[in-house]
Every structure is written in structure tokens, then in C-alpha cells.
Design an enzyme around this catalytic site. Structure first.
Site, mmCIF file in Angstrom:
data_model
loop_
_atom_site.group_PDB
_atom_site.id
_atom_site.type_symbol
_atom_site.label_atom_id
_atom_site.label_comp_id
_atom_site.label_asym_id
_atom_site.label_seq_id
_atom_site.Cartn_x
_atom_site.Cartn_y
_atom_site.Cartn_z
ATOM 1 N N GLU A 1 -4.439 -16.539 -3.486
ATOM 2 C CA GLU A 1 -4.554 -15.867 -2.204
ATOM 3 C C GLU A 1 -5.303 -14.550 -2.335
ATOM 4 O O GLU A 1 -5.340 -13.949 -3.405
ATOM 5 C CB GLU A 1 -3.172 -15.624 -1.603
ATOM 6 C CG GLU A 1 -2.150 -15.035 -2.528
ATOM 7 C CD GLU A 1 -0.766 -15.037 -1.878
ATOM 8 O OE1 GLU A 1 -0.523 -14.140 -1.065
ATOM 9 O OE2 GLU A 1 0.047 -15.918 -2.185
ATOM 10 N N CYS B 1 -8.507 -7.634 -1.468
ATOM 11 C CA CYS B 1 -7.523 -7.661 -2.548
ATOM 12 C C CYS B 1 -7.544 -9.066 -3.144
ATOM 13 O O CYS B 1 -7.279 -10.042 -2.449
ATOM 14 C CB CYS B 1 -6.152 -7.342 -1.949
ATOM 15 S SG CYS B 1 -4.802 -7.524 -3.105
ATOM 16 N N GLY C 1 -0.962 -11.942 -9.973
ATOM 17 C CA GLY C 1 -1.361 -11.904 -11.383
ATOM 18 C C GLY C 1 -1.446 -10.505 -11.949
ATOM 19 O O GLY C 1 -1.453 -9.514 -11.218
ATOM 20 N N HIS D 1 6.990 2.626 -10.216
ATOM 21 C CA HIS D 1 8.227 2.253 -9.513
ATOM 22 C C HIS D 1 9.523 2.895 -10.022
ATOM 23 O O HIS D 1 10.570 2.698 -9.410
ATOM 24 C CB HIS D 1 8.393 0.725 -9.428
ATOM 25 C CG HIS D 1 7.222 0.029 -8.807
ATOM 26 N ND1 HIS D 1 6.652 0.426 -7.621
ATOM 27 C CD2 HIS D 1 6.477 -1.038 -9.211
ATOM 28 C CE1 HIS D 1 5.638 -0.367 -7.317
ATOM 29 N NE2 HIS D 1 5.501 -1.247 -8.270
ATOM 30 N N CYS E 1 8.405 -8.876 -12.775
ATOM 31 C CA CYS E 1 8.922 -7.747 -11.964
ATOM 32 C C CYS E 1 9.854 -8.334 -10.893
ATOM 33 O O CYS E 1 9.468 -9.276 -10.195
ATOM 34 C CB CYS E 1 7.769 -7.000 -11.293
ATOM 35 S SG CYS E 1 6.547 -6.378 -12.464
ATOM 36 N N CYS F 1 8.879 -8.719 -7.001
ATOM 37 C CA CYS F 1 7.568 -9.282 -6.670
ATOM 38 C C CYS F 1 7.640 -10.790 -6.448
ATOM 39 O O CYS F 1 8.191 -11.524 -7.279
ATOM 40 C CB CYS F 1 6.591 -8.955 -7.791
ATOM 41 S SG CYS F 1 4.944 -9.608 -7.487
ATOM 42 N N CYS G 1 1.831 -9.524 -2.057
ATOM 43 C CA CYS G 1 1.427 -10.427 -3.138
ATOM 44 C C CYS G 1 2.306 -11.652 -3.295
ATOM 45 O O CYS G 1 3.509 -11.558 -3.398
ATOM 46 C CB CYS G 1 1.433 -9.706 -4.467
ATOM 47 S SG CYS G 1 1.926 -8.032 -4.391
ATOM 48 N N CYS H 1 2.214 -15.442 -12.288
ATOM 49 C CA CYS H 1 2.284 -14.228 -13.115
ATOM 50 C C CYS H 1 3.487 -14.356 -14.034
ATOM 51 O O CYS H 1 4.502 -14.933 -13.656
ATOM 52 C CB CYS H 1 2.447 -13.005 -12.207
ATOM 53 S SG CYS H 1 2.419 -11.431 -13.111
HETATM 54 N N1 SAH Z 1 0.155 -7.023 -11.696
HETATM 55 C C1 SAH Z 1 -0.513 -5.922 -11.108
HETATM 56 C C2 SAH Z 1 -1.208 -6.233 -9.802
HETATM 57 C C3 SAH Z 1 -0.519 -7.138 -8.829
HETATM 58 S S1 SAH Z 1 0.813 -6.471 -7.927
HETATM 59 C C4 SAH Z 1 0.459 -4.765 -10.940
HETATM 60 O O1 SAH Z 1 1.622 -4.915 -11.246
HETATM 61 O O2 SAH Z 1 0.026 -3.687 -10.549
HETATM 62 C C5 SAH Z 1 0.095 -5.322 -6.817
HETATM 63 C C6 SAH Z 1 1.017 -4.204 -6.390
HETATM 64 O O3 SAH Z 1 2.025 -4.645 -5.466
HETATM 65 C C7 SAH Z 1 1.757 -3.565 -7.547
HETATM 66 O O4 SAH Z 1 1.778 -2.175 -7.385
HETATM 67 C C8 SAH Z 1 3.150 -4.148 -7.369
HETATM 68 O O5 SAH Z 1 4.110 -3.396 -8.054
HETATM 69 C C9 SAH Z 1 3.283 -4.154 -5.880
HETATM 70 N N2 SAH Z 1 4.345 -5.000 -5.355
HETATM 71 C C10 SAH Z 1 4.766 -6.188 -5.798
HETATM 72 N N3 SAH Z 1 5.779 -6.643 -5.027
HETATM 73 C C11 SAH Z 1 5.991 -5.724 -4.070
HETATM 74 C C12 SAH Z 1 6.898 -5.615 -2.979
HETATM 75 N N4 SAH Z 1 7.820 -6.544 -2.732
HETATM 76 N N5 SAH Z 1 6.822 -4.517 -2.207
HETATM 77 C C13 SAH Z 1 5.897 -3.551 -2.447
HETATM 78 N N6 SAH Z 1 5.018 -3.599 -3.451
HETATM 79 C C14 SAH Z 1 5.072 -4.672 -4.265
#
Ligand code: SAH
Length: 350
Positions: free
Chosen positions: A91, A104, A164, A221, A115, A118, A338, A111
């Protein structure tokens, strides 16, 4: 098996043409045609029929098929679910900002970083994307946007913040960046590209060695190891301090301020103590802080902080002299966060 011509660097294409006794300027003609989104070699009218056939025997041209598109009713965000050659899906999201249209893109199918907030983590990693599959997200999304002649906007900025972990697919990501930087292709300069990482320290250092003018975003975070390790397992490999040290090395080498991303999560990372400790880290590292409202993920026990609590958190940071913005949450009505679209689509297919 045919090779992936759109993942080739201009220099590699030149070498290929020289190796088959052709002039090296053919490389530029073919490279620029590929970036216009052609689907077959027969569309390249600047080269002979013989050469087109030769290329067709040797290479394939990757492309994407549109599975689903959502357009937000509340802002100009749109989201695309694309199908890759092997049936996997990725996506990407288009966000319209005052400073230009931003795309984006995803860097992996799924992935493995885990986390817990996510949506992309839940399904694990399927595979890395090739450079051409990242490039195709730009080419085919641009084609779908309102044509430029009718007032449509050209994609100006690229953020590697989709599904990813870009630094877990390091070589392909670097290759992709070199390809889109090139003058004869879609030509997007390093300063218009942001690489976002969950904090793979060794690979941040590898990126630093390249010394390119990318914006590096680090998803932080939490300013303390207990909370960060709870939210992001990658933190077990190196602590918060080591991560900021890597960010500082990036800044010292490239002169580019690092952006730290911080999604405010109720009762997890929103205390006054955490705000103070975060301020110290950010100031010391000359970084920029981006506060985000957590996107609510279905069935998750993690909840976004209230707007009020986010402002309270921001006020402590500002009082401590930190450069800090609150990122607008775009496209929440279309699952623009994401992994959400891909995840729902996979569930629907079950
Ligand atoms: N893997 C990379 C890029 C993908 S995630 C990274 O971790 O940066 C892109 C961004 O969205 C990251 O800052 C991630 O922490 C954030 N993100 C993921 N899930 C989220 C959520 N539920 N709410 C807000 N931000 C989120």
C-alpha cells in the site's frame, strides 16, 4: 529467467548496452522510457525493432495492478492498494501538503520488527520489495492522480514510511534512491526523500557512511528503555542513548537534522517525567520532534492520548526549548495508517 530491468542503475544499463555492442546513450533512452510507465518494450520508439526484441528476450518490465483505492472525504489524502507481480500486495498513501504532494511508500511486504502499536507487524515479514517495486509505487500512483494537464499535482516528496522497515531492506532501498535521484528518470532529489526507521543502529551508521542529503526520521516513541523495549522489540539490540548517538553521527556527517517520531500513547509514554527526559535527548542531539496522535488499531489495548494530553505533553517540551510539531493525522477515515488497508484486505480474502 528474465532480469528486472527497472531495478538496474543507469550505469549498469550502460554496461549492458556496451556489452552487446550498442552505444551507451541507449541506456538513457531506455531508462527514461521505463520511468514514464511503459508496459512493453514495443513502446520505446527511439530504439530499433531488433533492439526492442533483444531487450524483451532478456528483461521483464515490472508493473502494479490497482486492487483498491480510497479517497478521504475530510482531507486530500488517498490510499492505494497495489498488487505486485507475484500476487502480494503493498500500500501507499498520497498526502497533499502546502509544501507539495507527498507519497508514502512501502519498502517490504509485511514487517518483522514487531512494534506492538503497528498494524504491519501483526502479519510478519513476507519478503523485501525490489527497487523496481518501490519505483513502481511512484510511477503508477502518479499515473492515477489527476493528470498534470488538468491541474493534477506532481509527486514532489517521497517518504519511506509505509509498510516495512527500510533499513531492513538496505541494499534495495539505496538502489531505489539512486534510481529516483537520476537526472534521466523521475528525478527526485535526496532532500525530497525521508527514510524512516524503527532504529536499526548499525544500518543507520551504514546510511551515515553514504553521506547523502536524505532526511532521516527515527521512530522513537519513548525516552526510557523499559517503555521503548515494551513498545519496540528492536530496542533490545541497543538502548535509547545508543540510538540518539547514532542520530547525532548522522547529523554531524550530513548536516541534516534528524526527525524523531513520537506517537503519544495514553498512560504509556505521556508522563511529565518522560516529556522532560525526551526534551533533554532532543536538545542534546539537535533533533526535531514530531508528535503524532496514535492511530487507533482495532483490538489494541494501546489508546491514543486525548488532544488535551498531547498539548500538555507538547507544552512541557516547548517550555524546555524543544523544536516540536504535532503531525496532522491525515486520512484517518480511510485507514491511511501503515498496514491497515493491506491487513483488512488479507482478512477479507481469508
Ligand atoms: N519501519 C519504519 C517505517 C514504517 S512505520 C519505522 O518504524 O519508522 C512509519 C511510522 O508510523 C513510524 O514512525 C511508526 O512508528 C508509525 N506508526 C506505526 N503504527 C502507528 C500507529 N498505530 N499510530 C501512529 N503511528 C504509527
Amino acid at each position: 529467467m528474465k532480469s528486472d530491468i527497472k531495478s538496474m542503475l543507469p550505469g549498469e544499463l550502460e554496461d549492458y548496452f556496451i556489452s552487446i555492442g550498442e552505444q551507451k546513450f541507449r541506456a538513457e533512452q531506455v531508462f527514461s522510457a521505463l520511468h514514464k510507465g511503459i508496459l512493453t518494450f514495443s513502446e520505446i520508439k527511439t530504439i530499433s525493432a531488433d533492439l526492442r526484441e533483444k531487450l524483451d528476450n532478456e528483461f521483464y518490465i515490472s508493473s502494479l495492478k490497482l486492487i483498491e483505492k480510497q479517497v478521504s472525504k475530510t482531507d486530500n489524502t488517498s490510499k492505494y492498494l497495489w498488487q505486485l507481480g507475484d500476487g502480494e500486495t503493498v500500500e501507499c498513501a498520497v498526502m497533499v501538503y502546502k509544501h507539495g504532494t507527498t507519497l508514502c511508500i512501502s519498502t517490504q511486504v509485511g514487517c518483522k520488527m514487531g512494534c506492538i502499536f503497528c498494524a504491519s507487524s501483526a502479519l510478519g515479514l513476507k519478503r523485501n520489495l525490489t527497487a523496481s517495486e518501490m519505483l513502481d509505487q511512484i510511477i503508477f500512483t502518479q499515473q492515477d492522480l489527476t493528470p498534470l494537464k488538468q491541474g493534477g499535482q506532481r509527486i514532489k516528496n517521497i517518504v519511506l514510511m509505509g509498510v516495512g522497515e527500510p533499513l531492513d531492506n538496505f541494499d534495495n532501498v539505496i538502489r531505489f534512491i539512486k534510481i529516483i535521484n537520476d537526472q534521466s528518470g523521475i528525478k527526485i532529489g535526496a532532500r525530497h526523500i525521508t527514510v524512516s526507521t524503527c532504529g536499526m543502529i548499525e544500518n543507520i551508521d551504514k546510511l551515515t557512511m553514504y553521506d547523502v542529503q536524505l532526511t532521516l526520521a527515527i521512530s522513537l516513541h519513548a525516552p526510557d528503555d523499559d517503555t521503548r523495549t515494551y513498545l519496540m522489540p528492536v530496542n533490545r539490540k541497543g538502548d535509547v542513548k545508543a540510538l540518539f548517538d547514532a542520530g547525532k553521527r548522522y547529523f554531524n556527517k550530513t548536516g541534516r537534522r534528524v526527525t524523531y517520531e513520537y506517537a503519544v500513547i495514553e498512560n504509556i509514554n505521556d508522563s511529565s517525567d518522560q516529556a522532560v527526559s525526551l526534551s533533554n535527548f532532543i536538545k542534546e542531539s539537535h533533533g526535531h520532534l514530531n508528535l503524532i496522535l496514535l492511530n487507533d488499531i482495532k483490538n489494541s489495548k494501546l489508546k491514543p492520548g486525548s488532544i488535551k494530553s498531547v498539548y500538555r505533553f507538547r507544552d512541557i517540551l516547548t517550555k524546555n526549548g524543544v523544536n516540536c510539531t504535532i503531525r496532522r493525522s491525515l486520512g484517518t477515515d480511510i485507514e491511511a495508517a501503515c498496514g491497515q488497508l493491506r491487513r483488512r484486505n488479507l482478512h477479507e480474502m481469508d
